[in-house]
Design a protein around this motif. Structure first.
Motif, short mmCIF file in Angstrom:
data_model
loop_
_atom_site.label_atom_id
_atom_site.label_comp_id
_atom_site.label_asym_id
_atom_site.label_seq_id
_atom_site.Cartn_x
_atom_site.Cartn_y
_atom_site.Cartn_z
N GLY A 86 0.91 -1.11 -0.15
CA GLY A 86 -0.01 -0.08 -0.13
C GLY A 86 0.88 1.15 0.14
O GLY A 86 1.58 1.35 0.72
N PRO A 87 0.28 2.19 -1.05
CA PRO A 87 1.02 3.67 -1.01
C PRO A 87 0.09 4.48 -0.08
O PRO A 87 -0.92 4.24 0.52
CB PRO A 87 0.92 4.04 -2.45
CG PRO A 87 -0.17 3.26 -2.91
CD PRO A 87 -0.36 2.18 -2.00
N ASP A 88 0.34 5.79 -0.16
CA ASP A 88 -0.40 6.91 0.42
C ASP A 88 -1.71 6.75 -0.17
O ASP A 88 -1.84 6.89 -1.54
CB ASP A 88 0.09 8.10 0.32
CG ASP A 88 -0.69 9.39 0.68
OD1 ASP A 88 -1.70 8.98 1.18
OD2 ASP A 88 0.00 10.35 0.92
N PRO A 89 -2.96 6.58 0.16
CA PRO A 89 -3.98 6.38 -0.34
C PRO A 89 -4.56 7.83 -1.07
O PRO A 89 -5.47 7.71 -1.84
CB PRO A 89 -5.00 6.25 0.70
CG PRO A 89 -4.45 6.54 1.95
CD PRO A 89 -2.96 6.56 1.75
N SER A 90 -3.85 8.97 -0.62
CA SER A 90 -4.32 10.41 -1.46
C SER A 90 -3.59 10.45 -2.63
O SER A 90 -3.92 11.58 -3.36
CB SER A 90 -4.03 11.42 -0.18
OG SER A 90 -2.59 11.53 -0.34
N LEU A 91 -2.73 9.37 -3.01
CA LEU A 91 -2.09 9.83 -4.23
C LEU A 91 -2.95 9.70 -5.53
O LEU A 91 -3.81 8.94 -5.49
CB LEU A 91 -1.16 8.60 -4.43
CG LEU A 91 0.22 8.71 -3.55
CD1 LEU A 91 1.26 7.74 -3.76
CD2 LEU A 91 1.23 10.11 -3.76
N ASP A 95 -2.43 10.30 -13.59
CA ASP A 95 -1.09 10.87 -14.54
C ASP A 95 -0.01 9.72 -14.50
O ASP A 95 1.15 10.11 -15.15
CB ASP A 95 -0.67 12.11 -14.26
CG ASP A 95 0.05 12.10 -12.79
OD1 ASP A 95 -0.28 11.34 -12.06
OD2 ASP A 95 0.54 13.10 -12.38
N LYS A 96 -0.27 8.60 -14.11
CA LYS A 96 0.78 7.31 -14.14
C LYS A 96 0.04 6.44 -14.78
O LYS A 96 0.06 5.24 -14.37
CB LYS A 96 0.79 6.98 -12.50
CG LYS A 96 1.39 8.21 -11.64
CD LYS A 96 1.71 7.70 -10.35
CE LYS A 96 2.41 8.75 -9.55
NZ LYS A 96 1.47 10.09 -9.30
N LYS A 97 -0.15 6.52 -16.29
CA LYS A 97 -0.77 5.45 -16.84
C LYS A 97 0.11 4.34 -17.26
O LYS A 97 -0.17 3.23 -17.42
CB LYS A 97 -1.27 6.11 -18.31
CG LYS A 97 -2.12 5.26 -19.09
CD LYS A 97 -2.52 5.85 -20.24
CE LYS A 97 -3.73 5.04 -21.17
NZ LYS A 97 -3.15 3.69 -21.49
N ILE A 121 -4.99 -1.45 -2.81
CA ILE A 121 -6.25 -1.72 -3.57
C ILE A 121 -6.56 -0.30 -4.55
O ILE A 121 -7.23 -0.46 -5.29
CB ILE A 121 -7.36 -1.94 -2.62
CG1 ILE A 121 -8.47 -2.48 -3.31
CG2 ILE A 121 -7.85 -0.70 -1.68
CD1 ILE A 121 -8.37 -4.13 -3.65
N TYR A 122 -5.84 0.72 -4.01
CA TYR A 122 -6.22 1.99 -4.67
C TYR A 122 -5.28 1.90 -6.17
O TYR A 122 -5.73 2.36 -7.12
CB TYR A 122 -5.60 3.27 -4.03
CG TYR A 122 -6.56 3.71 -2.92
CD1 TYR A 122 -7.32 4.72 -3.23
CD2 TYR A 122 -6.50 3.10 -1.46
CE1 TYR A 122 -8.19 5.08 -1.90
CE2 TYR A 122 -7.41 3.42 -0.77
CZ TYR A 122 -8.34 4.46 -0.83
OH TYR A 122 -9.04 4.98 0.16
N ILE A 123 -4.19 1.43 -6.20
CA ILE A 123 -3.54 1.32 -7.30
C ILE A 123 -4.32 -0.01 -8.19
O ILE A 123 -4.47 0.31 -9.51
CB ILE A 123 -2.04 0.63 -7.16
CG1 ILE A 123 -1.21 1.51 -6.17
CG2 ILE A 123 -1.43 0.50 -8.49
CD1 ILE A 123 -0.05 1.10 -5.90
N CYS A 124 -4.89 -0.81 -7.71
CA CYS A 124 -5.47 -2.02 -8.42
C CYS A 124 -6.72 -1.39 -8.98
O CYS A 124 -7.31 -1.40 -10.07
CB CYS A 124 -5.95 -3.15 -7.46
SG CYS A 124 -4.60 -3.93 -7.11
N GLY A 125 -7.39 -0.36 -8.23
CA GLY A 125 -8.58 0.45 -8.81
C GLY A 125 -8.46 1.26 -9.87
O GLY A 125 -8.91 1.42 -10.87
N ALA A 126 -7.16 2.02 -9.71
CA ALA A 126 -6.56 2.97 -10.87
C ALA A 126 -6.24 2.23 -11.83
O ALA A 126 -6.49 2.57 -13.19
CB ALA A 126 -5.57 3.80 -10.35
#
Length: 240
Positions: A86-91, A95-97, A121-126
């Motif tokens: 997990g990273p910072d959830p606010s990231l 712009d990180k396609k 999970i935020y990265i997975c969602g993105a």
């Protein structure tokens, strides 16, 4: 006797496109303790039949990253497991396609499993991996996740981990240990005796999938600790 030439190799990538919480990524070491390489270091203290069954495990990350997402060794088809701590959830990932496309390409292969820990999970969602699936994520962020990613069956209030197809996701922080333990047991990639010895050595895998307390009880517990902190703070002001 399993020879080196025919020993199964499991390739695990730890995906850190930004920063991550160290405890989130530490769960990958549970996989490491199930490797032939690790058991071999233990000498006579590891039972030979289990050592012989253990697969070779290559982990593409240590305390520093070992590969860039453009490297041939970590392209889709070259990894069996991608662990996403997990990273910072606010990231903002809009712009990180390149980073999200890399993860999506791995997830598109049914033979590659994606293991999301905590705010991973935020990265997975993105990356578009969640729509139409069950997913966990941290208990205290279920509302935020539901707002940002629609069409997802969020079960993180009740479960430490959940599987939906080749996506495995966990709740917060050390729920990654529960996730990796469950994955090792149920994915079919690891021999049972190897898994159980590894879990005994790491003292993990004994917590149930469902939390013992509900969201309300957890919230009340946090409120109680906040009240204690307020009282303690008032006491410090009087002393000063």
């Amino acid at each position: 006797m399993t020879t080196t030439s025919c020993r199964k190799t499991i390739r695990i990538g730890v995906y850190i496109p930004s920063e991550c919480q160290l405890l989130d990524m530490a769960c990958v070491d549970i996989f490491g303790t199930m490797s032939h390489e690790y058991f071999s270091l233990l000498g006579d203290s590891a039972p030979a039949p289990i050592v012989n069954l253990a697969p070779s495990i290559k982990i593409f990350s240590h305390l520093s990253c070992t590969h860039h997402i453009s490297d041939p060794a970590v392209q889709p088809g070259h990894l069996d497991i991608v662990l996403v701590p997990g990273p910072d959830p606010s990231l903002d990932w809009s712009d990180k396609k390149k980073e999200t496309d890399w993860l999506a390409a791995h997830a598109a292969r049914p033979e590659t499993d994606i293991l999301s820990v905590c705010t991973g999970i935020y990265i997975c969602g993105a990356a578009g991996l969640l729509k139409g699936k069950k997913a966990c994520g941290p208990r205290n962020l279920q509302g935020d996740l539901a707002k940002k990613f629609e069409g997802v069956d969020w079960v993180g209030e009740k479960l430490r981990w959940v599987r939906d197809g080749n996506l495995w996701s966990s709740g917060g922080i050390t729920n990654g240990n529960d996730l990796v333990s469950a994955y090792a047991r149920h994915s079919g990639r690891f021999p049972g005796p190897v898994v159980e010895l590894g879990l005994v050595m790491t003292d993990t895998g004994d917590r149930p999938q469902a939390y013992g307390t509900g969201q309300t009880a957890m919230t009340l517990g946090v409120v109680w600790q906040v009240m204690r902190a307020v009282v303690m703070g008032l006491g410090k002001k009087k002393v000063t």
